[in-house]
Motif scaffolding. Sequence first.
Motif, PDB file in Angstrom:
ATOM      1  N   GLY A   9     -18.658 -38.240 -15.462  1.00 10.02           N
ATOM      2  CA  GLY A   9     -18.566 -37.037 -16.293  1.00 10.02           C
ATOM      3  C   GLY A   9     -17.115 -36.611 -16.402  1.00 10.02           C
ATOM      4  N   ARG A  10     -16.925 -35.276 -16.485  1.00  8.57           N
ATOM      5  CA  ARG A  10     -15.583 -34.704 -16.657  1.00  8.57           C
ATOM      6  C   ARG A  10     -14.608 -35.163 -15.582  1.00  8.57           C
ATOM      7  N   ILE A  11     -14.947 -34.849 -14.321  1.00 11.62           N
ATOM      8  CA  ILE A  11     -13.970 -35.125 -13.267  1.00 11.62           C
ATOM      9  C   ILE A  11     -14.004 -36.599 -12.872  1.00 11.62           C
ATOM     10  N   GLY A  12     -15.177 -37.233 -13.032  1.00  9.74           N
ATOM     11  CA  GLY A  12     -15.288 -38.646 -12.676  1.00  9.74           C
ATOM     12  C   GLY A  12     -14.403 -39.523 -13.548  1.00  9.74           C
ATOM     13  N   ALA A  31     -20.207 -46.279 -12.217  1.00 12.61           N
ATOM     14  CA  ALA A  31     -21.651 -46.241 -12.483  1.00 12.61           C
ATOM     15  C   ALA A  31     -22.058 -44.805 -12.737  1.00 12.61           C
ATOM     16  N   ASP A  32     -23.174 -44.644 -13.433  1.00 13.90           N
ATOM     17  CA  ASP A  32     -23.694 -43.304 -13.714  1.00 13.90           C
ATOM     18  C   ASP A  32     -25.197 -43.428 -13.859  1.00 13.90           C
ATOM     19  N   VAL A  33     -25.919 -42.349 -13.576  1.00 15.36           N
ATOM     20  CA  VAL A  33     -27.365 -42.364 -13.762  1.00 15.36           C
ATOM     21  C   VAL A  33     -27.678 -42.587 -15.250  1.00 15.36           C
ATOM     22  N   ALA A  36     -25.221 -45.463 -20.347  1.00 13.78           N
ATOM     23  CA  ALA A  36     -24.386 -45.418 -21.563  1.00 13.78           C
ATOM     24  C   ALA A  36     -23.084 -44.669 -21.293  1.00 13.78           C
ATOM     25  N   ARG A  37     -23.173 -43.621 -20.483  1.00 15.02           N
ATOM     26  CA  ARG A  37     -21.971 -42.862 -20.118  1.00 15.02           C
ATOM     27  C   ARG A  37     -21.003 -43.731 -19.308  1.00 15.02           C
ATOM     28  N   ALA A  38     -21.582 -44.476 -18.351  1.00 17.78           N
ATOM     29  CA  ALA A  38     -20.740 -45.346 -17.520  1.00 17.78           C
ATOM     30  C   ALA A  38     -20.080 -46.405 -18.392  1.00 17.78           C
ATOM     31  N   ALA A  68     -23.106 -35.316 -10.474  1.00 16.27           N
ATOM     32  CA  ALA A  68     -23.564 -33.922 -10.409  1.00 16.27           C
ATOM     33  C   ALA A  68     -23.920 -33.587  -8.956  1.00 16.27           C
ATOM     34  N   THR A  69     -23.794 -32.313  -8.613  1.00 18.72           N
ATOM     35  CA  THR A  69     -23.920 -31.882  -7.209  1.00 18.72           C
ATOM     36  C   THR A  69     -25.211 -32.340  -6.542  1.00 18.72           C
ATOM     37  N   ASP A  70     -26.350 -32.284  -7.251  1.00 14.94           N
ATOM     38  CA  ASP A  70     -27.607 -32.619  -6.567  1.00 14.94           C
ATOM     39  C   ASP A  70     -27.696 -34.097  -6.176  1.00 14.94           C
ATOM     40  N   ALA A  71     -26.786 -34.917  -6.716  1.00  8.20           N
ATOM     41  CA  ALA A  71     -26.773 -36.342  -6.334  1.00  8.20           C
ATOM     42  C   ALA A  71     -25.860 -36.607  -5.133  1.00  8.20           C
ATOM     43  N   HIS A  72     -25.063 -35.620  -4.715  1.00 11.04           N
ATOM     44  CA  HIS A  72     -24.090 -35.871  -3.638  1.00 11.04           C
ATOM     45  C   HIS A  72     -24.742 -36.307  -2.323  1.00 11.04           C
ATOM     46  N   PRO A  73     -25.790 -35.591  -1.830  1.00 11.87           N
ATOM     47  CA  PRO A  73     -26.336 -35.998  -0.520  1.00 11.87           C
ATOM     48  C   PRO A  73     -26.790 -37.457  -0.490  1.00 11.87           C
ATOM     49  N   CYS A  88     -16.083 -37.563  -1.665  1.00  2.78           N
ATOM     50  CA  CYS A  88     -17.094 -36.886  -2.465  1.00  2.78           C
ATOM     51  C   CYS A  88     -16.537 -35.558  -2.944  1.00  2.78           C
ATOM     52  N   GLU A  89     -16.677 -35.315  -4.241  1.00  2.58           N
ATOM     53  CA  GLU A  89     -16.274 -34.019  -4.767  1.00  2.58           C
ATOM     54  C   GLU A  89     -17.051 -32.927  -4.043  1.00  2.58           C
ATOM     55  N   LYS A  90     -16.458 -31.745  -3.960  1.00  6.04           N
ATOM     56  CA  LYS A  90     -17.193 -30.620  -3.386  1.00  6.04           C
ATOM     57  C   LYS A  90     -18.333 -30.247  -4.344  1.00  6.04           C
ATOM     58  N   PRO A  91     -19.444 -29.702  -3.882  1.00  4.17           N
ATOM     59  CA  PRO A  91     -19.809 -29.497  -2.484  1.00  4.17           C
ATOM     60  C   PRO A  91     -20.543 -30.728  -1.921  1.00  4.17           C
ATOM     61  N   PHE A 117     -11.493 -30.976  -1.687  1.00  2.00           N
ATOM     62  CA  PHE A 117     -10.843 -29.668  -1.832  1.00  2.00           C
ATOM     63  C   PHE A 117      -9.383 -29.925  -2.167  1.00  2.00           C
ATOM     64  N   GLN A 118      -9.110 -30.082  -3.473  1.00  4.44           N
ATOM     65  CA  GLN A 118      -7.802 -30.586  -3.898  1.00  4.44           C
ATOM     66  C   GLN A 118      -6.653 -29.623  -3.667  1.00  4.44           C
ATOM     67  N   ARG A 119      -6.978 -28.331  -3.466  1.00  7.13           N
ATOM     68  CA  ARG A 119      -5.858 -27.388  -3.263  1.00  7.13           C
ATOM     69  C   ARG A 119      -5.054 -27.738  -2.017  1.00  7.13           C
ATOM     70  N   ALA A 280      -2.306 -32.493  -7.802  1.00  2.95           N
ATOM     71  CA  ALA A 280      -3.039 -32.387  -6.532  1.00  2.95           C
ATOM     72  C   ALA A 280      -4.192 -33.394  -6.477  1.00  2.95           C
ATOM     73  N   TYR A 281      -4.895 -33.582  -7.604  1.00  5.50           N
ATOM     74  CA  TYR A 281      -5.979 -34.579  -7.628  1.00  5.50           C
ATOM     75  C   TYR A 281      -5.421 -35.975  -7.339  1.00  5.50           C
ATOM     76  N   THR A 282      -4.253 -36.266  -7.882  1.00  6.32           N
ATOM     77  CA  THR A 282      -3.645 -37.587  -7.656  1.00  6.32           C
ATOM     78  C   THR A 282      -3.276 -37.761  -6.182  1.00  6.32           C
TER      79      THR A 282
HETATM   80  N1  LIG Z   1     -12.721 -30.160  -7.066  1.00  2.43           N
HETATM   81  C1  LIG Z   1     -12.766 -29.652  -8.265  1.00  2.43           C
HETATM   82  O1  LIG Z   1     -11.842 -28.987  -8.717  1.00  2.43           O
HETATM   83  C2  LIG Z   1     -13.946 -29.935  -9.139  1.00  2.43           C
HETATM   84  C3  LIG Z   1     -13.841 -29.685 -10.507  1.00  2.43           C
HETATM   85  C4  LIG Z   1     -14.925 -29.989 -11.316  1.00  2.43           C
HETATM   86  C5  LIG Z   1     -16.096 -30.492 -10.770  1.00  2.43           C
HETATM   87  N2  LIG Z   1     -16.163 -30.697  -9.431  1.00  2.43           N
HETATM   88  C6  LIG Z   1     -17.411 -31.248  -8.858  1.00  2.43           C
HETATM   89  O2  LIG Z   1     -17.576 -32.559  -9.366  1.00  2.43           O
HETATM   90  C7  LIG Z   1     -18.947 -32.820  -9.620  1.00  2.43           C
HETATM   91  C8  LIG Z   1     -19.108 -33.292 -11.077  1.00  2.43           C
HETATM   92  O3  LIG Z   1     -18.671 -32.264 -11.939  1.00  2.43           O
HETATM   93  P1  LIG Z   1     -18.358 -32.551 -13.501  1.00  2.43           P
HETATM   94  O4  LIG Z   1     -17.790 -31.292 -14.009  1.00  2.43           O
HETATM   95  O5  LIG Z   1     -17.613 -33.829 -13.660  1.00  2.43           O
HETATM   96  O6  LIG Z   1     -19.852 -32.725 -14.057  1.00  2.43           O
HETATM   97  P2  LIG Z   1     -20.349 -33.506 -15.351  1.00  2.43           P
HETATM   98  O7  LIG Z   1     -21.665 -32.906 -15.702  1.00  2.43           O
HETATM   99  O8  LIG Z   1     -19.291 -33.583 -16.395  1.00  2.43           O
HETATM  100  O9  LIG Z   1     -20.602 -35.002 -14.825  1.00  2.43           O
HETATM  101  C9  LIG Z   1     -21.573 -35.321 -13.871  1.00  2.43           C
HETATM  102  C10 LIG Z   1     -21.970 -36.776 -14.091  1.00  2.43           C
HETATM  103  O10 LIG Z   1     -22.822 -37.167 -13.006  1.00  2.43           O
HETATM  104  C11 LIG Z   1     -23.836 -38.021 -13.560  1.00  2.43           C
HETATM  105  N3  LIG Z   1     -24.932 -38.096 -12.593  1.00  2.43           N
HETATM  106  C12 LIG Z   1     -25.931 -37.223 -12.367  1.00  2.43           C
HETATM  107  N4  LIG Z   1     -26.732 -37.691 -11.378  1.00  2.43           N
HETATM  108  C13 LIG Z   1     -26.195 -38.865 -10.962  1.00  2.43           C
HETATM  109  C14 LIG Z   1     -26.551 -39.795  -9.970  1.00  2.43           C
HETATM  110  N5  LIG Z   1     -27.636 -39.641  -9.189  1.00  2.43           N
HETATM  111  N6  LIG Z   1     -25.763 -40.886  -9.816  1.00  2.43           N
HETATM  112  C15 LIG Z   1     -24.674 -41.081 -10.605  1.00  2.43           C
HETATM  113  N7  LIG Z   1     -24.302 -40.229 -11.567  1.00  2.43           N
HETATM  114  C16 LIG Z   1     -25.052 -39.131 -11.740  1.00  2.43           C
HETATM  115  C17 LIG Z   1     -24.163 -37.379 -14.892  1.00  2.43           C
HETATM  116  O11 LIG Z   1     -24.845 -38.270 -15.757  1.00  2.43           O
HETATM  117  C18 LIG Z   1     -22.755 -37.018 -15.384  1.00  2.43           C
HETATM  118  O12 LIG Z   1     -22.166 -38.099 -16.092  1.00  2.43           O
HETATM  119  C19 LIG Z   1     -19.709 -31.531  -9.287  1.00  2.43           C
HETATM  120  O13 LIG Z   1     -20.291 -31.662  -8.031  1.00  2.43           O
HETATM  121  C20 LIG Z   1     -18.639 -30.458  -9.267  1.00  2.43           C
HETATM  122  O14 LIG Z   1     -18.922 -29.423  -8.308  1.00  2.43           O
HETATM  123  C21 LIG Z   1     -15.120 -30.446  -8.623  1.00  2.43           C
END
Ligand SMILES: NC(=O)c1ccc[n+]([C@@H]2O[C@H](COP(=O)([O-])OP(=O)(O)OC[C@H]3O[C@@H](n4cnc5c(N)ncnc54)[C@H](O)[C@@H]3O)[C@@H](O)[C@H]2O)c1
Length: 332
Positions: A9-12, A31-33, A36-38, A68-73, A88-91, A117-119, A280-282
């Motif tokens: 997604g955005r940050i990935g 990879a992505d769930v 097509a996005r991946a 997305a957050t619910d996939a982190h664990p 792993c991105e927070k949280p 926690f990039q700060r 900071a991300y870099t």
């Molecule tokens: N540290 C930061 O500053 C910062 C900034 C933005 C987002 N984040 C964190 O990064 C994470 C992603 O945020 P985003 O804004 O990029 O979201 P986003 O919605 O743009 O992207 C999330 C991506 O995850 C994919 N996805 C969902 N379930 C999945 C799974 N089981 N396996 C693989 N891919 C899966 C979705 O298809 C989507 O492409 C969030 O947890 C958010 O809290 C952190």
Amino acid sequence: MRLGLAGTGRIGTAHAETLKGFEEVESVVVADVDPARAAAAAAKLGVETSSLDELFTAGLDGLVVTAATDAHPGLLIAAVDAGLPVFCEKPVAADIPGTLAVIDRISASDVPVQIGFQRRFDAGYAAARAAVGSGELGWLHTLRATTFDPAPPPAEYVAHSGGLFRDCGVHDFDIVRWVSGREVEEVYAIGANRGEAFFAEAGDVDTAAATLTLDDGTLATVSLTRYNGAGYDVRLDVLGSVSGVVVGLDDRAPLRSVEPGVAPLPGPAYPGFMERFRPAYTTELKAFLDVVARRAPSPCGAADALEAFYIAEACEVSRRERRPVRLAEVRR
Ligand SMILES: NC(=O)c1ccc[n+]([C@@H]2O[C@H](COP(=O)([O-])OP(=O)(O)OC[C@H]3O[C@@H](n4cnc5c(N)ncnc54)[C@H](O)[C@@H]3O)[C@@H](O)[C@H]2O)c1
């Protein structure tokens, strides 16, 4: 080094591009769930793609989780079980029970885990921490942390964000701990809704303020809003008995002094976190390469993420119940 990335997604997508640019990284597999996005991200960045299942048998040295957050664990645990160092991105998880469950599963392993926690990798915050550590500020009387977004996220995002303290303030809570070197003992938080109705409908607020009492008596305030039209404003004032420093007061701070003779800041204001924290991300991902190569321990583990989450939880309880909340009340 061969790295995997789950969640394009955005940050990935931004993290995959950064990883690809490191000399030490030979290949990146995304990879992505949503395949097509991946595929779209892989084509755009010129990296490999794979299914989520095959990612774990793709000969990786480490995994970056930006799903997305619910996939982190699930992804964190799968990576640790596969012996892969993981960023792993927070949280860590959407709530405290979920975070504790992950910590329970991964703490028995020696596979390193780094949380985003990039700060902690921003030059200004690092300089503020060094100033506190050197003693040059004297004893701290006040920390003032600010995270102001220029415009609200979509209603759908707000409904699943966990609320302003968990989604946004959590970065301030982490950095107050990291810069001061102290723990938070008690919070008192309030919130307001003067913007769009979907915040209140989700049980959330669009603006909030929290007072934190640290374990040495220092006071910290954390101020948050989704409606700072002037631009993205992330700052920290660290004020001591001898001197003080400010993080985030640069040419692009969205501030306008009305004092006579004070020149306006040249700008342009930061539009969002990606521009403000790109360096900071870099640096953060570069640090992860050291973790993968076992040259350094994780600079920010799951226990740090849990502590910041406890503070967010305490603020949420305080705001809802309109009372001070001690951290001991929410720690488990
Ligand atoms: N540290 C930061 O500053 C910062 C900034 C933005 C987002 N984040 C964190 O990064 C994470 C992603 O945020 P985003 O804004 O990029 O979201 P986003 O919605 O743009 O992207 C999330 C991506 O995850 C994919 N996805 C969902 N379930 C999945 C799974 N089981 N396996 C693989 N891919 C899966 C979705 O298809 C989507 O492409 C969030 O947890 C958010 O809290 C952190």
